[in-house]
Design a protein around this motif. Structure first.
Motif, PDB file in Angstrom:
ATOM      1  N   GLY A 121       0.836  -1.192   0.000  1.00 18.77           N
ATOM      2  CA  GLY A 121       0.000   0.000   0.000  1.00 18.77           C
ATOM      3  C   GLY A 121       0.874   1.246   0.000  1.00 18.77           C
ATOM      4  N   GLU A 122       0.272   2.384  -0.284  1.00 14.57           N
ATOM      5  CA  GLU A 122       1.049   3.625  -0.355  1.00 14.57           C
ATOM      6  C   GLU A 122       1.798   3.903   0.942  1.00 14.57           C
ATOM      7  N   ALA A 123       1.184   3.581   2.075  1.00 16.05           N
ATOM      8  CA  ALA A 123       1.831   3.833   3.362  1.00 16.05           C
ATOM      9  C   ALA A 123       3.004   2.904   3.614  1.00 16.05           C
ATOM     10  N   ALA A 124       3.082   1.793   2.891  1.00 10.47           N
ATOM     11  CA  ALA A 124       4.152   0.816   3.113  1.00 10.47           C
ATOM     12  C   ALA A 124       5.348   1.015   2.199  1.00 10.47           C
ATOM     13  N   ILE A 125       5.186   1.790   1.130  1.00  4.74           N
ATOM     14  CA  ILE A 125       6.277   1.929   0.162  1.00  4.74           C
ATOM     15  C   ILE A 125       7.501   2.583   0.798  1.00  4.74           C
ATOM     16  N   ALA A 126       7.308   3.679   1.517  1.00  2.00           N
ATOM     17  CA  ALA A 126       8.440   4.391   2.110  1.00  2.00           C
ATOM     18  C   ALA A 126       9.199   3.534   3.120  1.00  2.00           C
ATOM     19  N   PRO A 127       8.543   2.907   4.091  1.00  2.00           N
ATOM     20  CA  PRO A 127       9.308   2.077   5.021  1.00  2.00           C
ATOM     21  C   PRO A 127       9.954   0.858   4.369  1.00  2.00           C
ATOM     22  N   TRP A 128       9.317   0.289   3.356  1.00  2.00           N
ATOM     23  CA  TRP A 128       9.941  -0.843   2.672  1.00  2.00           C
ATOM     24  C   TRP A 128      11.245  -0.417   2.001  1.00  2.00           C
ATOM     25  N   LEU A 129      11.258   0.749   1.385  1.00  2.00           N
ATOM     26  CA  LEU A 129      12.468   1.224   0.705  1.00  2.00           C
ATOM     27  C   LEU A 129      13.510   1.788   1.665  1.00  2.00           C
ATOM     28  N   ASP A 130      13.120   2.116   2.883  1.00  2.00           N
ATOM     29  CA  ASP A 130      14.006   2.765   3.849  1.00  2.00           C
ATOM     30  C   ASP A 130      14.888   1.726   4.541  1.00  2.00           C
ATOM     31  N   VAL A 131      15.938   1.291   3.852  1.00  2.00           N
ATOM     32  CA  VAL A 131      16.797   0.255   4.429  1.00  2.00           C
ATOM     33  C   VAL A 131      17.673   0.800   5.554  1.00  2.00           C
ATOM     34  N   ARG A 132      17.840   2.101   5.638  1.00  2.00           N
ATOM     35  CA  ARG A 132      18.620   2.689   6.724  1.00  2.00           C
ATOM     36  C   ARG A 132      17.819   2.793   8.014  1.00  2.00           C
ATOM     37  N   GLY A 133      16.546   3.090   7.884  1.00  2.00           N
ATOM     38  CA  GLY A 133      15.745   3.347   9.082  1.00  2.00           C
ATOM     39  C   GLY A 133      14.852   2.207   9.517  1.00  2.00           C
ATOM     40  N   VAL A 134      14.603   1.240   8.646  1.00  2.00           N
ATOM     41  CA  VAL A 134      13.674   0.144   8.948  1.00  2.00           C
ATOM     42  C   VAL A 134      14.412  -1.175   8.800  1.00  2.00           C
ATOM     43  N   ASP A 135      14.513  -1.920   9.892  1.00  2.00           N
ATOM     44  CA  ASP A 135      15.260  -3.174   9.901  1.00  2.00           C
ATOM     45  C   ASP A 135      14.478  -4.296   9.231  1.00  2.00           C
ATOM     46  N   SER A 136      15.143  -5.449   9.121  1.00  2.00           N
ATOM     47  CA  SER A 136      14.587  -6.578   8.382  1.00  2.00           C
ATOM     48  C   SER A 136      13.239  -7.045   8.916  1.00  2.00           C
ATOM     49  N   GLY A 137      13.107  -7.173  10.242  1.00  2.00           N
ATOM     50  CA  GLY A 137      11.870  -7.693  10.815  1.00  2.00           C
ATOM     51  C   GLY A 137      10.659  -6.844  10.501  1.00  2.00           C
ATOM     52  N   PRO A 138      10.677  -5.547  10.838  1.00  2.00           N
ATOM     53  CA  PRO A 138       9.543  -4.690  10.494  1.00  2.00           C
ATOM     54  C   PRO A 138       9.293  -4.603   8.993  1.00  2.00           C
ATOM     55  N   ALA A 139      10.366  -4.647   8.198  1.00  2.00           N
ATOM     56  CA  ALA A 139      10.188  -4.599   6.743  1.00  2.00           C
ATOM     57  C   ALA A 139       9.476  -5.850   6.253  1.00  2.00           C
ATOM     58  N   ALA A 140       9.896  -7.014   6.723  1.00  2.00           N
ATOM     59  CA  ALA A 140       9.261  -8.263   6.307  1.00  2.00           C
ATOM     60  C   ALA A 140       7.795  -8.289   6.690  1.00  2.00           C
ATOM     61  N   ALA A 141       7.456  -7.657   7.813  1.00  2.00           N
ATOM     62  CA  ALA A 141       6.063  -7.635   8.270  1.00  2.00           C
ATOM     63  C   ALA A 141       5.156  -6.854   7.332  1.00  2.00           C
ATOM     64  N   LEU A 142       5.730  -6.002   6.487  1.00  2.00           N
ATOM     65  CA  LEU A 142       4.936  -5.258   5.511  1.00  2.00           C
ATOM     66  C   LEU A 142       4.467  -6.142   4.358  1.00  2.00           C
ATOM     67  N   CYS A 143       5.138  -7.270   4.191  1.00  2.00           N
ATOM     68  CA  CYS A 143       4.853  -8.161   3.054  1.00  2.00           C
ATOM     69  C   CYS A 143       3.823  -9.202   3.455  1.00  2.00           C
ATOM     70  N   ARG A 144       2.579  -8.788   3.460  1.00  2.00           N
ATOM     71  CA  ARG A 144       1.484  -9.668   3.832  1.00  2.00           C
ATOM     72  C   ARG A 144       0.380  -9.546   2.788  1.00  2.00           C
ATOM     73  N   PRO A 145      -0.586 -10.456   2.798  1.00  2.00           N
ATOM     74  CA  PRO A 145      -1.644 -10.387   1.778  1.00  2.00           C
ATOM     75  C   PRO A 145      -2.377  -9.048   1.825  1.00  2.00           C
ATOM     76  N   CYS A 146      -2.563  -8.448   0.675  1.00  2.00           N
ATOM     77  CA  CYS A 146      -3.289  -7.184   0.629  1.00  2.00           C
ATOM     78  C   CYS A 146      -4.782  -7.446   0.823  1.00  2.00           C
ATOM     79  N   PRO A 147      -5.561  -6.439   1.211  1.00  2.00           N
ATOM     80  CA  PRO A 147      -7.006  -6.630   1.371  1.00  2.00           C
ATOM     81  C   PRO A 147      -7.659  -7.114   0.082  1.00  2.00           C
ATOM     82  N   GLU A 148      -8.627  -7.976   0.224  1.00  2.00           N
ATOM     83  CA  GLU A 148      -9.323  -8.524  -0.941  1.00  2.00           C
ATOM     84  C   GLU A 148      -9.981  -7.429  -1.769  1.00  2.00           C
TER      85      GLU A 148
END
Length: 248
Positions: A171-198
């Motif tokens: 989602g739009e709110a997830a794009i920035a943290p997913w790309l932010d490899v300096r500020g967002v570590d692996s665990g929180p980043a991986a948590a963004l990768c979940r099934p999108c709403p139907e």
């Protein structure tokens, strides 16, 4: 998994949606296949950048790609543990540019089995930001190849009718943290990768010409008829992509 996707909208649409400064004038592509060059967005410092990479991930420690399986997808549940993807999840995350992807429903077994292709798009017509991982592979001769894989997750209720996996659509709110490899570590980043709403997705059957990667024209994404009864096609406003993609 995700083995084919398409890029149909004008380059300006993707540039506005993902916010990179480059102005590439790439043509539409209706049947993007593994090993082909694909457009992605990465973050360099605080800036987003448009890049072309090879679809098919080669880990940096790989000596000879000919002896390595083709890694076009990275499973969200295990990418933090896999030697091939662990470093990229922490340091090299990207977003694949797409308008939709293809998936096949398999019925029957053996020689009598049939595979029906479907295209999956966003109901609101927005581009699909597919989570990805990338790596620069260096050959012994000094050559370098930028390679990437699409992150996949378990299928939501729409896709589960034909397959157990789907790409991680940010989602739009997830794009920035997913790309932010300096500020967002692996665990929180991986948590963004979940099934999108139907409610985000529409699934429609398309013709069998998409089965051949040599075909690449707009007819490939033309629906063949009414959507089957088992396919949900809800309509909902984007509303800032509420319901998926928030870091916290």
């Amino acid at each position: 998994m995700c083995g084919r996707f398409f890029i149909a909208q004008a380059p300006e649409v993707f540039r506005a949606y993902l916010g990179y400064p480059e102005q590439p004038n790439f043509p539409p592509r209706y049947n993007v296949a593994p090993t082909q060059p694909v457009p992605v967005v990465v973050c360099e410092g605080a800036e987003r950048r448009f890049r072309l990479m090879r679809w098919g991930f080669w880990p940096g420690w790989l000596k000879d790609p000919r002896d390595f399986p083709l890694l076009i997808n990275a499973r969200s549940e295990t990418m933090a543990e896999k030697a091939s993807f662990r470093g990229a999840l922490r340091h090299r995350r990207c977003v694949f540019l797409a308008d939709g992807f293809f998936e096949w429903r398999r019925e029957g077994a053996g020689r009598t089995a049939t595979r029906t292709p479907f295209k999956i798009t966003r109901v609101d017509g927005a581009p699909m930001a597919l989570a990805g991982l990338w790596e620069t592979w260096a050959g012994a001769d000094g050559s370098e190849v930028d390679t990437a894989a699409i992150v996949t997750t378990v299928a939501n209720g729409v896709l589960a009718a034909i397959h157990e996996r789907m790409p991680a659509i940010l989602g739009e709110a997830a794009i920035a943290p997913w790309l932010d490899v300096r500020g967002v570590d692996s665990g929180p980043a991986a948590a963004l990768c979940r099934p999108c709403p139907e409610a985000w997705l529409r699934m429609e059957p398309v013709g069998p010409r998409v089965n051949d990667a040599r075909n690449d024209d707009a007819d490939l994404i033309a629906p063949t008829g009414a959507t089957p009864a088992f396919v949900a096609t809800p309509t909902a406003p984007r509303s800032g992509d509420a319901g998926q993609g928030s870091l916290f």
